[in-house]
Structures are given as C-alpha cells and as structure tokens.
Design a protein around this motif. Structure first.
Motif, PDB file in Angstrom:
ATOM      1  N   LEU A 184      54.731  26.832  48.137  1.00 30.16           N
ATOM      2  CA  LEU A 184      54.563  25.375  48.083  1.00 30.16           C
ATOM      3  C   LEU A 184      54.022  24.836  49.403  1.00 30.16           C
ATOM      4  CD1 LEU A 184      57.820  24.452  46.155  1.00 30.16           C
ATOM      5  CD2 LEU A 184      55.486  24.158  45.332  1.00 30.16           C
ATOM      6  N   LYS A 185      54.463  25.425  50.503  1.00 25.67           N
ATOM      7  CA  LYS A 185      53.917  25.014  51.802  1.00 25.67           C
ATOM      8  C   LYS A 185      52.434  25.364  51.895  1.00 25.67           C
ATOM      9  CE  LYS A 185      54.332  25.536  56.773  1.00 25.67           C
ATOM     10  NZ  LYS A 185      52.872  25.693  56.958  1.00 25.67           N
ATOM     11  N   GLN A 186      52.058  26.534  51.339  1.00 22.28           N
ATOM     12  CA  GLN A 186      50.656  26.927  51.331  1.00 22.28           C
ATOM     13  C   GLN A 186      49.815  25.921  50.534  1.00 22.28           C
ATOM     14  OE1 GLN A 186      49.954  30.792  49.580  1.00 22.28           O
ATOM     15  NE2 GLN A 186      47.750  30.480  49.432  1.00 22.28           N
ATOM     16  N   VAL A 187      50.335  25.497  49.384  1.00 21.53           N
ATOM     17  CA  VAL A 187      49.632  24.497  48.573  1.00 21.53           C
ATOM     18  C   VAL A 187      49.459  23.210  49.363  1.00 21.53           C
ATOM     19  CG1 VAL A 187      49.729  23.105  46.474  1.00 21.53           C
ATOM     20  CG2 VAL A 187      50.509  25.490  46.418  1.00 21.53           C
ATOM     21  N   HIS A 188      50.561  22.758  49.988  1.00 16.93           N
ATOM     22  CA  HIS A 188      50.537  21.514  50.759  1.00 16.93           C
ATOM     23  C   HIS A 188      49.532  21.594  51.906  1.00 16.93           C
ATOM     24  CE1 HIS A 188      51.891  18.950  54.121  1.00 16.93           C
ATOM     25  NE2 HIS A 188      52.261  18.096  53.190  1.00 16.93           N
ATOM     26  N   ASP A 189      49.608  22.666  52.694  1.00 16.58           N
ATOM     27  CA  ASP A 189      48.747  22.779  53.871  1.00 16.58           C
ATOM     28  C   ASP A 189      47.278  22.929  53.480  1.00 16.58           C
ATOM     29  OD1 ASP A 189      51.042  22.600  55.303  1.00 16.58           O
ATOM     30  OD2 ASP A 189      51.124  24.701  55.915  1.00 16.58           O
ATOM     31  N   THR A 190      47.002  23.674  52.419  1.00 15.64           N
ATOM     32  CA  THR A 190      45.619  23.826  51.957  1.00 15.64           C
ATOM     33  C   THR A 190      45.024  22.487  51.561  1.00 15.64           C
ATOM     34  OG1 THR A 190      46.058  26.079  51.147  1.00 15.64           O
ATOM     35  CG2 THR A 190      44.121  24.949  50.268  1.00 15.64           C
TER      36      THR A 190
ATOM     37  N   SER B  45      50.112  24.972  34.899  1.00 10.25           N
ATOM     38  CA  SER B  45      50.953  23.777  34.766  1.00 10.25           C
ATOM     39  C   SER B  45      51.997  23.689  35.868  1.00 10.25           C
ATOM     40  CB  SER B  45      51.646  23.772  33.402  1.00 10.25           C
ATOM     41  OG  SER B  45      52.629  24.788  33.323  1.00 10.25           O
ATOM     42  N   GLU B  46      52.422  24.827  36.400  1.00  6.71           N
ATOM     43  CA  GLU B  46      53.479  24.842  37.406  1.00  6.71           C
ATOM     44  C   GLU B  46      52.971  24.522  38.807  1.00  6.71           C
ATOM     45  OE1 GLU B  46      56.245  27.916  34.811  1.00  6.71           O
ATOM     46  OE2 GLU B  46      55.174  28.669  36.560  1.00  6.71           O
ATOM     47  N   PHE B  47      51.677  24.229  38.919  1.00  9.17           N
ATOM     48  CA  PHE B  47      51.100  23.728  40.166  1.00  9.17           C
ATOM     49  C   PHE B  47      50.614  22.287  40.021  1.00  9.17           C
ATOM     50  CE2 PHE B  47      50.696  28.301  40.875  1.00  9.17           C
ATOM     51  CZ  PHE B  47      51.010  28.431  42.220  1.00  9.17           C
ATOM     52  N   LEU B  48      50.859  21.670  38.867  1.00 12.53           N
ATOM     53  CA  LEU B  48      50.339  20.331  38.592  1.00 12.53           C
ATOM     54  C   LEU B  48      51.464  19.307  38.542  1.00 12.53           C
ATOM     55  CD1 LEU B  48      47.805  21.181  35.738  1.00 12.53           C
ATOM     56  CD2 LEU B  48      47.257  20.709  38.137  1.00 12.53           C
ATOM     57  N   ALA B  49      51.249  18.200  39.217  1.00  9.01           N
ATOM     58  CA  ALA B  49      52.190  17.086  39.137  1.00  9.01           C
ATOM     59  C   ALA B  49      52.070  16.419  37.772  1.00  9.01           C
ATOM     60  CB  ALA B  49      51.923  16.078  40.249  1.00  9.01           C
ATOM     61  N   GLN B  50      53.113  15.681  37.399  1.00 11.49           N
ATOM     62  CA  GLN B  50      53.208  15.108  36.057  1.00 11.49           C
ATOM     63  C   GLN B  50      52.018  14.231  35.690  1.00 11.49           C
ATOM     64  OE1 GLN B  50      54.746  11.469  36.030  1.00 11.49           O
ATOM     65  NE2 GLN B  50      53.507  11.374  34.167  1.00 11.49           N
ATOM     66  N   GLU B  51      51.557  13.384  36.620  1.00 14.54           N
ATOM     67  CA  GLU B  51      50.483  12.452  36.280  1.00 14.54           C
ATOM     68  C   GLU B  51      49.127  13.143  36.146  1.00 14.54           C
ATOM     69  OE1 GLU B  51      50.715  12.461  40.806  1.00 14.54           O
ATOM     70  OE2 GLU B  51      52.119  12.416  39.113  1.00 14.54           O
ATOM     71  N   LYS B  52      49.009  14.404  36.589  1.00  6.66           N
ATOM     72  CA  LYS B  52      47.740  15.136  36.516  1.00  6.66           C
ATOM     73  C   LYS B  52      47.745  16.209  35.431  1.00  6.66           C
ATOM     74  CE  LYS B  52      45.592  13.444  40.238  1.00  6.66           C
ATOM     75  NZ  LYS B  52      44.257  12.806  40.184  1.00  6.66           N
ATOM     76  N   ARG B  53      48.919  16.506  34.887  1.00  2.00           N
ATOM     77  CA  ARG B  53      49.057  17.723  34.095  1.00  2.00           C
ATOM     78  C   ARG B  53      48.231  17.691  32.804  1.00  2.00           C
ATOM     79  NH1 ARG B  53      54.267  17.574  32.887  1.00  2.00           N
ATOM     80  NH2 ARG B  53      54.742  17.950  35.085  1.00  2.00           N
TER      81      ARG B  53
ATOM     82  N   GLY C 145      50.279  17.104  46.779  1.00  3.10           N
ATOM     83  CA  GLY C 145      49.022  16.490  46.384  1.00  3.10           C
ATOM     84  C   GLY C 145      48.202  17.389  45.469  1.00  3.10           C
ATOM     85  N   HIS C 146      47.153  16.810  44.927  1.00  2.00           N
ATOM     86  CA  HIS C 146      46.231  17.554  44.064  1.00  2.00           C
ATOM     87  C   HIS C 146      44.897  17.664  44.780  1.00  2.00           C
ATOM     88  CE1 HIS C 146      44.970  19.036  40.043  1.00  2.00           C
ATOM     89  NE2 HIS C 146      43.786  18.643  40.461  1.00  2.00           N
ATOM     90  N   GLY C 147      44.513  18.886  45.113  1.00  4.66           N
ATOM     91  CA  GLY C 147      43.309  19.033  45.911  1.00  4.66           C
ATOM     92  C   GLY C 147      42.705  20.411  45.837  1.00  4.66           C
ATOM     93  N   LYS C 148      42.293  20.923  46.970  1.00  6.00           N
ATOM     94  CA  LYS C 148      41.535  22.160  47.040  1.00  6.00           C
ATOM     95  C   LYS C 148      42.261  23.334  46.393  1.00  6.00           C
ATOM     96  CE  LYS C 148      39.374  25.349  50.325  1.00  6.00           C
ATOM     97  NZ  LYS C 148      39.117  25.646  51.757  1.00  6.00           N
ATOM     98  N   PHE C 149      43.576  23.434  46.615  1.00  9.04           N
ATOM     99  CA  PHE C 149      44.302  24.574  46.065  1.00  9.04           C
ATOM    100  C   PHE C 149      44.242  24.564  44.547  1.00  9.04           C
ATOM    101  CE2 PHE C 149      47.871  26.846  44.350  1.00  9.04           C
ATOM    102  CZ  PHE C 149      47.932  27.987  45.135  1.00  9.04           C
ATOM    103  N   GLN C 150      44.563  23.417  43.933  1.00  9.72           N
ATOM    104  CA  GLN C 150      44.562  23.348  42.469  1.00  9.72           C
ATOM    105  C   GLN C 150      43.167  23.576  41.892  1.00  9.72           C
ATOM    106  OE1 GLN C 150      46.363  21.293  44.344  1.00  9.72           O
ATOM    107  NE2 GLN C 150      48.420  21.198  43.481  1.00  9.72           N
ATOM    108  N   TRP C 151      42.131  23.066  42.554  1.00 12.87           N
ATOM    109  CA  TRP C 151      40.785  23.273  42.044  1.00 12.87           C
ATOM    110  C   TRP C 151      40.359  24.731  42.167  1.00 12.87           C
ATOM    111  CZ3 TRP C 151      38.728  20.316  38.713  1.00 12.87           C
ATOM    112  CH2 TRP C 151      38.957  18.934  38.720  1.00 12.87           C
ATOM    113  N   THR C 152      40.787  25.393  43.248  1.00 10.56           N
ATOM    114  CA  THR C 152      40.492  26.829  43.377  1.00 10.56           C
ATOM    115  C   THR C 152      41.168  27.614  42.261  1.00 10.56           C
ATOM    116  OG1 THR C 152      40.325  26.601  45.786  1.00 10.56           O
ATOM    117  CG2 THR C 152      40.621  28.825  44.904  1.00 10.56           C
ATOM    118  N   LEU C 153      42.445  27.317  42.040  1.00 10.97           N
ATOM    119  CA  LEU C 153      43.183  27.996  40.966  1.00 10.97           C
ATOM    120  C   LEU C 153      42.581  27.668  39.604  1.00 10.97           C
ATOM    121  CD1 LEU C 153      45.647  29.767  40.297  1.00 10.97           C
ATOM    122  CD2 LEU C 153      46.998  27.667  40.110  1.00 10.97           C
ATOM    123  N   TYR C 154      42.076  26.458  39.459  1.00  6.69           N
ATOM    124  CA  TYR C 154      41.438  26.032  38.209  1.00  6.69           C
ATOM    125  C   TYR C 154      40.278  26.960  37.844  1.00  6.69           C
ATOM    126  CZ  TYR C 154      38.332  23.115  35.289  1.00  6.69           C
ATOM    127  OH  TYR C 154      37.500  22.639  34.308  1.00  6.69           O
ATOM    128  N   PHE C 155      39.417  27.247  38.798  1.00  8.99           N
ATOM    129  CA  PHE C 155      38.261  28.102  38.515  1.00  8.99           C
ATOM    130  C   PHE C 155      38.671  29.566  38.335  1.00  8.99           C
ATOM    131  CE2 PHE C 155      36.056  24.468  40.457  1.00  8.99           C
ATOM    132  CZ  PHE C 155      35.077  24.252  39.484  1.00  8.99           C
TER     133      PHE C 155
END
Length: 638
Positions: free
Chosen positions: A296-302, A203-211, A82-92
């Motif tokens: 990847l498990k860390q991303v999922h669980d976060t 990019s390597e943490f983003l799914a295709q539809e969000k990239r 999913g796209h959530g807290k982990f990706q937004w944290t990495l974004y900033f």
C-alpha cells in the motif's frame, strides 16, 4: 500529510507522535524507515491477538461492526493512496491477461476450416474441437479461482497464464488431432482462471468511487483480444505460402502460424505481471500485515511521485480489533448462511441465463451467415445435361457446376482445381487427369474406360458407385489437403467477427461512464431487457448484411450486462471468498455456453423461432432475477 478522507484521523492512519507511543515497543523494523527524501513514515502492527481478546466482540452485532470498520478503513487507505500511475500500470498489465482470454475464444473457430482438412476431421471431431476450449475454461475458472484465494492473486495468475502459453505454443506444432485437442484443452484450463482473478485482483486496488468505472474500462481488453484475433486471422491464415512440410508426415501451414501468434498476449502478460505486487488485501486477510502495508505504501508513493507530490508521507496503524475480524469472518458467514446462499443461487441463475443466450446467439449468428452464403452459392449452380465433349484440354478452374449424363472422349484435365463440381451418370473414355486438387467435388454413378489419374486426389470418397475399366491411379496425393474453396468466405468470417467485436465499443464506453451513476443492477437489468427485445429483430435477418447488422446490435447492447455482472460479482463476496465465488460462477458460465452453443447450432437452417424464443426467454428471466440482487454501488469491498 493531507487530512484523511472522511474525517478519520485514527485507526489505520496516525501521523502524530501520540500514535507512535500508544503501545510501547509496538514498532516493527519492517514498517519504519526513510524514503528517498529522508521523510519518516510510521506503521504500527500489534500482531494477531490472543484468544481472550475476543471478549469485547462477542455479539454478532459487534462482530459485524468490526468487519464493516475493517472494510471501511481499507477503503480509507485506498482513498489516501489515490488513483494514479500505479492503478493505470496495473490496468494495462491485467488488460493483457484479459486480452489473452478474448483471443482464446476465437482461435479454434478461426483455424477450424483449415485444421479440419489438415487433420482429416470428421463432423464429430470438429464439434468436439469447437467445444473443448469452453470445457477447459470451465475447469480452469473453478480451479484457479479457488486457488487464488489460497496462494494469492498474482501467483495464481502467473501459473495459469504460463500453462496457457506453453500449451498454446505446443498446439501450433503437434500434428495429430488427439494431441492438438489435448493441448487446446489444457490451454483453455490455463486461461480459464484469468477472468475471475483479473477482476478480483484489480478491484482490490480501486477505491469505491472508481471501482465500477475502471472495472468496466478493463472489460475493453476482452474486446481488444477479439479484434486482435480477427485481424491476425485475416492477415495470416489465407496466406498458404507461409508454410512448409517434411514429406507427408509433418506439415506446418499458415493456420499454425496464427495459433502461435495468438499466444503473444499471454506471454506479454506474464512478463508484465512479474513487475507487479500481490494484492495487499490478500496479505491482510492472511495475516501478512507488514507485507500488505508495504505494498500500500508502494501504491501511495508511486501515485504521489507521478502527481508531483513526493514529499507526502504515508502513515498507517492497524489495531488489534480490526486484525481480529478475520478470525471471526467464518462465524459471521455462518450466521448469514441463508442470505448468502439465496444471493449465490440468484447469481448462478443470472450468470447461466446470460451465458446461455449470449454464447448461443454469438455462435448461431456466424453459422446462420454461413448457411445464407451456402444457399446463395447453391442458387448460382450451373447445370449441364447430356453434353458430348471430345479432344478438349481443361486447364482452368472448374467451379459450382453439375454435369449429368455427359460423354467425354479423349479429354485432358490438367493442373486445375475442381470446386463444388459434380458429375453424375457420365462416361469418361481415354481421358487423362493430372495434378488435380478437388474440393466438395464428386463423380457419382460414372464409368471410366482406359483413363489415367496421375497426381490427383480423385480417389476413394471422390468416386462413388462408379465403374473403373482398364483405368489406373498413379502417385495419388496423400494426406488431407487444405480447402482452397473458402478464401472469400474465410475473409468474410474474420471480417464479421471483427465487426461484431468492435461493435461492443459503444456499450463498453456507456457502461463505464454510467456504472457508478445508475448502479450495477439498473445497468444489468436494463441492458438485459433491451437485449431481450433485440432478439425479436432476428426474424428479419434474411440476408447476409442483415445478420451482420443484428450481430453488431446484439453485441453492442449485451456487453453492458456483462460489465455490470462482473462488477457485481466482485463486490458481492468477501475478500477471502472473492475469486472462489467468481471462479465458480464463471465455470457455470462456460457450462451454459456449451449448452447454448449445442442447442442453438442444431436449429441452423431449420427454424429461427426456437433460438429467438430461447434467447429472449433466458434474457427476460435473467433481468427479472437481477433486480432481486442487492445493489453494491457505493459500498466498500467486504
């Protein structure tokens, strides 16, 4: 656990008991355990297969299929995370690194008016100081881009940001021109790696539809860096009281405070990045499957905890066939070398034309504004001829005047500033000059009789082809003094840069919202064509306000091209070559920037036609070549 997106329930994801028994003894201690809620997760890794296991994938078609399946299954994992807290944290976090790159571009340009006086810089030295950052970033992009594919995205980014921070800090304190130039060069080498690594890493943490969308949102931090630099320059540099000195040997003026403050985004990025993991795609590409799976498990669980679903379990299995694909990547690339080279050469041409026109024009705009200001200032010059002045005390600022064939007897010039003052063929007899600070002021073909100069900077190059009879200089002001004449102009340059940077906000928003809807190529070519057309409006920019408006227009339109080009570059190259290719193309971009700046600056005050034609021609060529590139919208990362 939810159904795997796309209907896949095998391969990477297996949550049933049968998956756990496919290979007896196949479980790894590092991939089995319990989470905080005692939920069981499973991961199965078979390791790198033996050489004879490649018999099932001898044909090129099968190898391609396996490669595509690996990419597709990694894509499926990201969708499951999913796209959530982990990706937004990495974004900033990565945004701070990109912000540091944006700041670096502006630093030298903002401090140059002050630094040139502080360091006694010639025109050649100023030109080199203006270009040295681009040269450093060119080297850094090439070096760090290649290194990130070998030692990892996170580690390379930490190293290059650290180099940038250290030498930015040193450059604010060093006194000599050579050491300052060296520090800014190495600072540029450090920050040069940020763009290739940041976009590949994210990019390597983003799914295709969000990239496409979220990589475009990330580009906004470059704009924020420009705004930060402009605001800090505006707030700090004109405050000359923020300084101290130790005799004439060591001076620390306000522009050095600005240089120090500009290192803050890089330092903040380093501190934040230490809390983030390496790219799991990099680990998987390099055979570190357990490490990649755990991230990847860390991303999922976060993400699941943040969404209120901590009970969801992440289960993964990687088969031998998919792991073996990496060992076949080189042969696949060799079979497709012509197609890859053709794409790379076209990307090189697009990067070069975009950079040549963009950087050339964005530096040409401020130079043209300065030229217009200079012309306007010169038009307001007051001229005096054959005046005779006796027994008068001047204790106020003298500015923008030309005095010819004047006669001055027993006059006093005390505690004043001379700004753009010229005295020609004039006589000064028994006059007294005390505590004078001058800027762009000269005495040409003058005669001084029994005149005393005390604590002034009126010597050497200020008094030209003049006679000195019984005249004395005492306690001359030493060193290079800050130029006090450009306070208003400095504010204007900071304000123009602020507006020009802020003007890209609409383009950033539009490109982010439309990138995944209309595609990368349409965005790139369309923005380039509109930018090309806008170049012809430059011929109407005859006033200061008109040039500012055109600067904002061009920046707001062209930013969509850059966003599309960044996304396209990330998606065109495989994971094991991604940052190397991006770094090489970004290095070429900086080379084109140096050429564009040098060429466009040479036409300031001469003609507008040549810069307009160069920029329009380059953008037209770039938009045409962009349409020949492969579209990557809707594709998984290779």
């Amino acid at each position: 656990m939810e159904d795997v997106p796309g209907g896949q329930d095998s391969g990477y994801y297996r949550g049933d008991s049968q998956a756990a028994n496919d290979d007896e003894g196949g479980h790894s201690d590092s991939t089995e355990g319990h989470d905080e809620d005692d939920e069981i997760y499973e991961g199965e890794y078979q390791g790198i297969p033996r050489a004879d296991s490649s018999k099932a994938a001898d044909s090129l078609g099968e190898r391609r299929k396996d490669q595509e399946e690996l990419a597709q299954q990694y894509e499926t994992i990201l969708q499951e995370c999913g796209h959530g807290k982990f990706q937004w944290t990495l974004y900033f976090v990565l945004g701070l690194a990109l912000m540091a790159d944006g700041v670096e571009i502006f630093v030298v340009g903002f401090v140059l008016p002050s630094a040139e006086k502080d360091m006694c810089l010639s025109e050649e030295s100023k030109g080199m100081l203006g270009l040295i950052v681009y040269l450093g970033m060119m080297v850094g992009a090439f070096v760090w881009g290649g290194l990130a594919d070998r030692i990892g995205r996170r580690q390379s980014l930490l190293i290059c940001l650290s180099i940038n921070s250290v030498f930015s800090f040193f450059s604010s304190f060093v006194q000599g021109y050579s050491t300052f130039l060296f520090c800014r060069l190495l600072s540029g080498v450090g920050i040069g790696g940020s763009i290739p690594i940041v976009f590949s890493y994210y990019s390597e943490f983003l799914a295709q539809e969000k990239r496409g969308e979220h990589l475009s949102w990330l580009c906004m931090f470059w704009m924020i860096g420009g705004i930060y630099a402009s605001a800090m320059a505006w707030a700090i540099i004109p405050h000359y009281g923020w300084s101290f000195q130790m005799g004439s040997a060591y001076q620390f003026h306000s522009w050095r405070v600005f240089v120090l403050v500009c290192a803050f985004p890089s330092v903040a990025a380093i501190a934040s990045l230490t809390t983030m993991p390496e790219s799991p795609r990099f680990f998987l590409e390099n055979g570190k499957h357990d490490e990649g799976w755990m991230i990847l498990k860390q991303v999922h669980d976060t993400n699941m905890r943040a969404k209120g679903h901590p009970e969801k379990v992440f289960s993964v299995s990687i088969s031998e066939t998919h792991i073996h694909v990496k060992s076949l990547n080189l042969r696949v690339l060799q079979q497709n070398v012509f197609m890859k080279l053709r794409t790379t050469f076209m990307m090189m041409a697009v990067w070069f034309t975009m950079s040549f026109s963009y950087y050339g024009l964005t530096v040409w705009f401020p130079d043209m504004i300065k030229y217009i200001q200079k012309q306007d200032y010169a038009s307001r010059t007051k001229f005096f001829s054959k005046e005779r002045v006796e027994h008068v005390t001047f204790n106020f600022t003298l500015e923008n005047q030309v005095h010819r064939q004047g006669q001055y007897f027993n006059d006093k010039f005390i505690n004043l500033k001379m700004k753009s003052m010229v005295f020609e063929d004039s006589l000064f007899e028994e006059c007294y000059f005390e505590d004078i600070t001058s800027s762009r002021s000269f005495f040409r073909n003058c005669t001084f009789i029994s005149t005393l100069f005390y604590n002034t900077d009126l010597f050497q190059n200020r008094i030209i082809n003049s006679k000195l009879v019984n005249s004395t200089f005492l306690h001359n002001k030493e060193g290079c003094l800050l130029d006090f004449t450009d306070d208003n102009n400095a504010y204007m340059i900071y304000f123009v840069s602020f507006l020009g940077t802020l003007a890209v906000l609409p383009g950033n928003i539009v490109s982010a919202l439309l990138m995944d809807k209309i595609g990368r190529l349409r965005m790139l070519a369309g923005s380039s064509v509109i930018s090309c057309v806008s170049c012809f409006f430059l011929s109407f920019g005859s006033t200061e306000s008109g040039m500012i408006a055109l600067l904002c227009l061009f920046g707001g339109i062209s930013i969509a091209s850059w966003n599309a080009l960044d996304v396209l570059t990330v998606e065109l190259y495989p994971s094991d070559k991604r940052t190397t290719a991006f770094g090489f193309l970004n290095a070429l971009c900086k080379l084109a920037a140096v050429l564009g700046i040098s060429i466009f600056q040479s036409f300031v005050g001469i003609t507008k036609a040549v810069p307009i034609l160069f920029a329009a021609g380059a953008l037209a060529a770039g938009s045409f070549l962009a349409l020949k590139l492969p579209e990557t919208r809707g594709q998984v990362l290779q």
